[in-house]
Design a protein around this motif. Structure first.
Motif, mmCIF file in Angstrom:
data_model
loop_
_atom_site.group_PDB
_atom_site.id
_atom_site.type_symbol
_atom_site.label_atom_id
_atom_site.label_comp_id
_atom_site.label_asym_id
_atom_site.label_seq_id
_atom_site.Cartn_x
_atom_site.Cartn_y
_atom_site.Cartn_z
ATOM 1 N N ALA A 106 0.806 -1.238 0.000
ATOM 2 C CA ALA A 106 0.000 0.000 0.000
ATOM 3 C C ALA A 106 0.834 1.282 0.000
ATOM 4 N N VAL A 107 2.091 1.202 -0.421
ATOM 5 C CA VAL A 107 2.937 2.400 -0.514
ATOM 6 C C VAL A 107 3.207 2.689 -1.989
ATOM 7 N N GLY A 108 3.213 3.967 -2.360
ATOM 8 C CA GLY A 108 3.500 4.350 -3.739
ATOM 9 C C GLY A 108 2.302 4.158 -4.646
ATOM 10 N N MET A 109 2.569 3.834 -5.905
ATOM 11 C CA MET A 109 1.487 3.744 -6.893
ATOM 12 C C MET A 109 0.626 2.502 -6.689
ATOM 13 N N CYS A 110 -0.661 2.729 -6.613
ATOM 14 C CA CYS A 110 -1.641 1.639 -6.580
ATOM 15 C C CYS A 110 -2.002 1.323 -8.029
ATOM 16 N N GLN A 111 -1.731 0.112 -8.471
ATOM 17 C CA GLN A 111 -1.923 -0.230 -9.879
ATOM 18 C C GLN A 111 -3.400 -0.211 -10.286
ATOM 19 N N TYR A 112 -4.255 -0.759 -9.446
ATOM 20 C CA TYR A 112 -5.679 -0.723 -9.783
ATOM 21 C C TYR A 112 -6.220 0.699 -9.674
ATOM 22 N N GLY A 113 -5.665 1.479 -8.776
ATOM 23 C CA GLY A 113 -6.044 2.887 -8.698
ATOM 24 C C GLY A 113 -5.577 3.650 -9.922
ATOM 25 N N ALA A 114 -4.382 3.322 -10.418
ATOM 26 C CA ALA A 114 -3.861 3.947 -11.636
ATOM 27 C C ALA A 114 -4.771 3.647 -12.814
ATOM 28 N N ASN A 115 -5.231 2.407 -12.906
ATOM 29 C CA ASN A 115 -6.145 2.059 -13.988
ATOM 30 C C ASN A 115 -7.468 2.788 -13.835
ATOM 31 N N GLY A 116 -7.917 2.944 -12.597
ATOM 32 C CA GLY A 116 -9.141 3.702 -12.353
ATOM 33 C C GLY A 116 -9.008 5.146 -12.811
ATOM 34 N N MET A 117 -7.855 5.752 -12.539
ATOM 35 C CA MET A 117 -7.607 7.117 -12.985
ATOM 36 C C MET A 117 -7.593 7.184 -14.513
ATOM 37 N N ALA A 118 -6.973 6.194 -15.149
ATOM 38 C CA ALA A 118 -6.927 6.163 -16.612
ATOM 39 C C ALA A 118 -8.332 6.038 -17.198
ATOM 40 N N LEU A 119 -9.172 5.251 -16.564
ATOM 41 C CA LEU A 119 -10.562 5.111 -17.013
ATOM 42 C C LEU A 119 -11.326 6.421 -16.887
ATOM 43 N N GLN A 120 -10.882 7.269 -15.964
ATOM 44 C CA GLN A 120 -11.501 8.588 -15.790
ATOM 45 C C GLN A 120 -10.916 9.636 -16.737
ATOM 46 N N GLY A 121 -10.003 9.208 -17.611
ATOM 47 C CA GLY A 121 -9.431 10.116 -18.580
ATOM 48 C C GLY A 121 -8.138 10.778 -18.158
ATOM 49 N N LYS A 122 -7.559 10.348 -17.037
ATOM 50 C CA LYS A 122 -6.302 10.931 -16.565
ATOM 51 C C LYS A 122 -5.129 10.392 -17.384
ATOM 52 N N SER A 123 -4.113 11.217 -17.557
ATOM 53 C CA SER A 123 -2.924 10.821 -18.307
ATOM 54 C C SER A 123 -1.941 10.083 -17.411
#
Length: 327
Positions: free
Chosen positions: A291-308
């Protein structure tokens, strides 16, 4: 003839998945990442499974890392963020960039054991994992993510960071480094991870007997472990993090960190609940990883929201800058 057969097979998959055929044709025409410009440095990689040391061009190595570390079905921007994190990790450990050999693998700069370095899978392993048809779709998707971020690394105060990452924080948010390990790292700060709030697949249960727990504690701490007479004294919380993860506990009368407990019991995370039933204790862990640094599933969630991918990196690593190195 063989190339035509491969192209036909890939076309069938693409028609099924709805991905345009020209994507694979264009990627095939570009050739392999390895040695495209003849100037790539090579990294020495210890294959943890075979014990063999391989020499791979950095960008080729990264394809195997991204494919092993993140689901290929994820959004492209998430895959790009993973490629940048993985590149930063390996470059920081390369001798040609000033790193020193480590005791665990002095003849290699990095290994494929994800508990020590980064996971990596060969083409043969990926074909077995994905199937030969999907392999051509996924591998070209990952190669594009690596190509599009070529040479990009993450820095803090003009120095390469340790870009730790994990699979799932279960939507609870990430942790400060010192709340999980020992040191306070300025770019590893706790951040919200609302983009992962719908993830429910990472809920695991494991049951242990009291005697089994006592044996594991003895092995870890090299102490005599006495089983308490009352069940309520079997495990007690000492500290939890602001996000609710176990930091320290008393287990069978012995102090143990949440990270140690997760390791010796093989739990998926330190976001824990437990239930005692007679001589057994059932642990339920939610999320996957430290749970430290980048959360991979969270990163994918951000990408699904249109984040770069830049936005993803800047969200999970506080105060960092992206820079491009030339090789």
């Amino acid at each position: 003839m063989k190339k035509l057969l491969i192209l036909f097979m890939a076309t069938v998959v693409l028609l099924i998945t709805g991905i345009p055929v020209w994507v694979v044709i264009r990627s095939m025409d570009k050739g392999e990442l390895a040695g495209e410009d003849g100037t790539q440095p090579q990294v020495r990689v210890l294959d943890a499974k075979s014990g063999r040391v391989m020499k791979l061009p950095v960008e080729e190595y990264l394809v195997g890392v991204v494919a092993a570390e993140m689901p290929a079905v994820f959004e492209t921007e998430a895959l790009k963020a993973q490629a940048i994190a993985a590149r930063t990790y390996v470059v920081k450990r390369m001798y040609s960039f000033g790193a020193k050999p480590v005791d665990r693998h002095p003849d290699a700069e990095i290994c494929t054991d994800p508990t020590h370095c980064q996971a990596w899978e060969s083409s043969e392993e990926l074909k077995s994992k994905w199937g030969k048809l999907k392999y051509y779709v996924y591998i070209n998707k990952i190669k594009e993510a690596v190509r599009d971020t070529r040479g990009v690394v993450i820095t803090y105060n003009n120095k390469l960071i340790d870009p730790v990452y994990h699979s799932s924080c279960a939507g609870k948010g990430t942790e400060n480094s010192e709340d999980v390990w020992t040191n306070m790292v300025p770019y590893l700060r706790s951040v919200d991870c609302y983009s992962e709030h719908k993830q429910t697949k990472f809920v695991y249960q494991k049951k242990f007997s009291i005697q089994n727990l006592a044996a594991k504690l003895r092995d870890l701490l090299s102490v005599t472990v006495v089983v308490p007479s009352q069940q309520r004294n079997m495990i007690e919380i000492i500290n939890i993090s602001p996000k609710g993860r176990l930091q320290e506990a008393s287990l069978l009368g012995q102090k143990i960190t949440g990270a140690q407990l997760r390791t010796i019991l093989g739990l998926s995370s330190t976001l824990l609940e437990w239930d005692i039933d007679g001589d057994n204790i059932m642990f339920t862990s939610t999320g996957k990883g430290h749970a430290v640094g980048m959360c991979q599933y969270g990163a994918n969630g951000m990408a699904l929201q249109g984040k770069s991918h830049e936005e993803i990196i800047y969200h999970y690593y506080t105060g960092v800058k992206l820079k491009k190195i030339e090789y």
